[in-house]
Design an enzyme around this catalytic site. Structure first.
Site, short mmCIF file in Angstrom:
data_model
loop_
_atom_site.label_atom_id
_atom_site.label_comp_id
_atom_site.label_asym_id
_atom_site.label_seq_id
_atom_site.Cartn_x
_atom_site.Cartn_y
_atom_site.Cartn_z
N HIS A 160 0.81 -1.22 0.00
CA HIS A 160 0.00 0.00 0.00
C HIS A 160 0.85 1.27 0.00
O HIS A 160 0.30 2.37 -0.16
CB HIS A 160 -0.93 0.03 1.20
CG HIS A 160 -2.00 -1.01 1.19
ND1 HIS A 160 -2.85 -1.19 0.11
CD2 HIS A 160 -2.36 -1.94 2.11
CE1 HIS A 160 -3.69 -2.18 0.38
NE2 HIS A 160 -3.41 -2.67 1.57
N ASP A 196 -3.00 -10.39 -2.76
CA ASP A 196 -3.59 -9.94 -1.50
C ASP A 196 -5.05 -9.54 -1.73
O ASP A 196 -5.42 -9.08 -2.82
CB ASP A 196 -2.81 -8.73 -1.00
CG ASP A 196 -3.13 -8.34 0.42
OD1 ASP A 196 -2.32 -8.64 1.31
OD2 ASP A 196 -4.17 -7.69 0.65
N HIS A 198 -6.56 -6.99 -0.59
CA HIS A 198 -6.65 -5.54 -0.78
C HIS A 198 -5.73 -5.11 -1.92
O HIS A 198 -4.59 -5.56 -2.02
CB HIS A 198 -6.26 -4.81 0.51
CG HIS A 198 -7.12 -5.18 1.68
ND1 HIS A 198 -6.75 -6.16 2.58
CD2 HIS A 198 -8.34 -4.74 2.07
CE1 HIS A 198 -7.70 -6.29 3.50
NE2 HIS A 198 -8.68 -5.45 3.20
N ASP A 285 -5.05 -12.82 3.06
CA ASP A 285 -6.30 -12.32 3.64
C ASP A 285 -7.49 -12.57 2.74
O ASP A 285 -8.59 -12.09 3.00
CB ASP A 285 -6.19 -10.83 3.99
CG ASP A 285 -5.51 -10.00 2.93
OD1 ASP A 285 -5.11 -10.55 1.89
OD2 ASP A 285 -5.36 -8.78 3.14
#
Length: 343
Positions: A160, A196, A198, A285
């Site tokens: 991120h 991932d 996200h 995740d």
């Protein structure tokens, strides 16, 4: 497969974060890395190595120098001001405000260099960030030296973090640093495959206008899922990078069948790109029990991910990103790696 790991990650512990109107203990906690390490040992994946220490030159190849120079100063400034608790950003230069002037106070600089309240600092945070960076580069060196694959057990994660911003528990973008390092070491093309839950908004932002690094993300639809403001299917890259950024946003509740369809298409496009090396941003995740995510992959699915990546036949660097169902994080993360190795 060799793993690189540093115990210094544990210094980033007890930090708080801002989520949905509440200050809560960080979901990104030391037990994540320790459980994965224990699983590696249990499964006899391979040697676990300490990282070599690197200077920050490679970090400044993908991040701005002022941003990287800021990170180690946060806690000393916070402490010198007599503040306690976590140093958390709380004000951001959004649309209509001046984002081109670096403010003079630490509180304002935390907002200037971030996009959310999820990247906070405690006393050991910088040492953990730096060790995570060292882990990523050391594992990249193993692959460059001829290892078929290596695992960078990075904590904190990185995908991120953009060229000049932190957020989502991420400070230095370890996968992006590794991709650029491979380029600087002579790789003509590098692919980053981010699995991932996200979207890896930082990695996309860093390479969006470049053709020499392909970025592929499989993730929750940003219309409903963090980080919300990047990750749509129509984001293909810009300028020279047009066509080299690929997003596969998927809705809440996506299970293996549909997720695997996206992975298969992504792997075909990655193979067509013909990179010299692939960097895998390994988030688990996507797991059905993850407390902050909404896909429905099971533990039995993760070895299949590794096996499909292995079929690419490329030198592969796995870089640890997210995954917060800590009871199963070791089984799932290491499952990808044993699946890659065909066992």
């Amino acid at each position: 497969m060799k793993t690189v790991f540093s115990p210094l990650h544990a210094g980033h512990s007890g930090q708080m974060e801002l989520v949905a109107g509440a200050i809560v203990p960080g979901f990104e906690k030391p037990s994540r890395a320790e459980i994965i390490k224990a699983r590696i040992e249990n499964q006899k994946l391979g040697d676990i190595l300490a990282p070599e220490v690197h200077d920050l030159t490679a970090a400044k190849r993908v991040h701005t120098a002022d941003y990287i120079d800021f990170l180690p100063t946060v806690w000393p400034q916070w402490e010198a001001a007599g503040k306690t608790g976590s140093a958390i950003p709380f004000a951001w230069p959004t649309r209509g405000l001046r984002g081109d002037v670096r403010p003079g106070t630490l509180e304002a600089q935390l907002g200037y260099y971030s996009f959310d309240g999820g990247a906070s600092f405690v006393k050991g945070t910088w040492d953990a960030i730096k060790s995570s960076y060292d882990v990523g580069l050391t594992a990249a060196q193993l692959v460059k030296s001829g290892e078929r694959a290596a695992f960078a057990l990075c904590r904190p994660p990185g995908h991120h973090a953009g060229a000049a911003f932190m957020g989502g528990y991420c400070f230095i973008n370890n996968a992006a640093v590794a991709a650029q390092w491979f380029r600087d070491q002579g790789a003509k093309r590098v692919a980053v495959l981010d699995v991932d839950y996200h979207h890896g908004n930082g990695t996309q932002e860093i390479f969006y206008a470049r053709a020499d690094v392909q970025v592929i993300n499989l993730h929750g639809d940003p219309m409903t899922e963090y980080p919300f403001f990047l990750g749509h299917a129509d984001e293909h890259g810009a300028g020279e990078g047009e066509g080299f950024n690929l997003n596969y946003p998927m809705p809440f509740g996506t299970a293996w069948e549909k997720w695997n369809e996206a992975l298969e298409d992504a792997c075909q496009k990655l193979a067509a790109y013909a990179p010299d090396v692939v960097v895998v941003s390994l988030g688990v995740d996507t797991f059905e029990k993850d407390p902050i995510s909404h896909f429905k992959l099971t533990s039995a699915d993760y070895p299949k991910i590794g096996a499909r990546i292995a079929r690419l036949g490329l030198p592969s660097l796995f870089v640890m990103e997210g995954g917060y169902a800590v009871d199963e994080i070791g089984v799932n993360a290491v499952g990808v790696l044993t699946g890659f190795e065909g066992r």
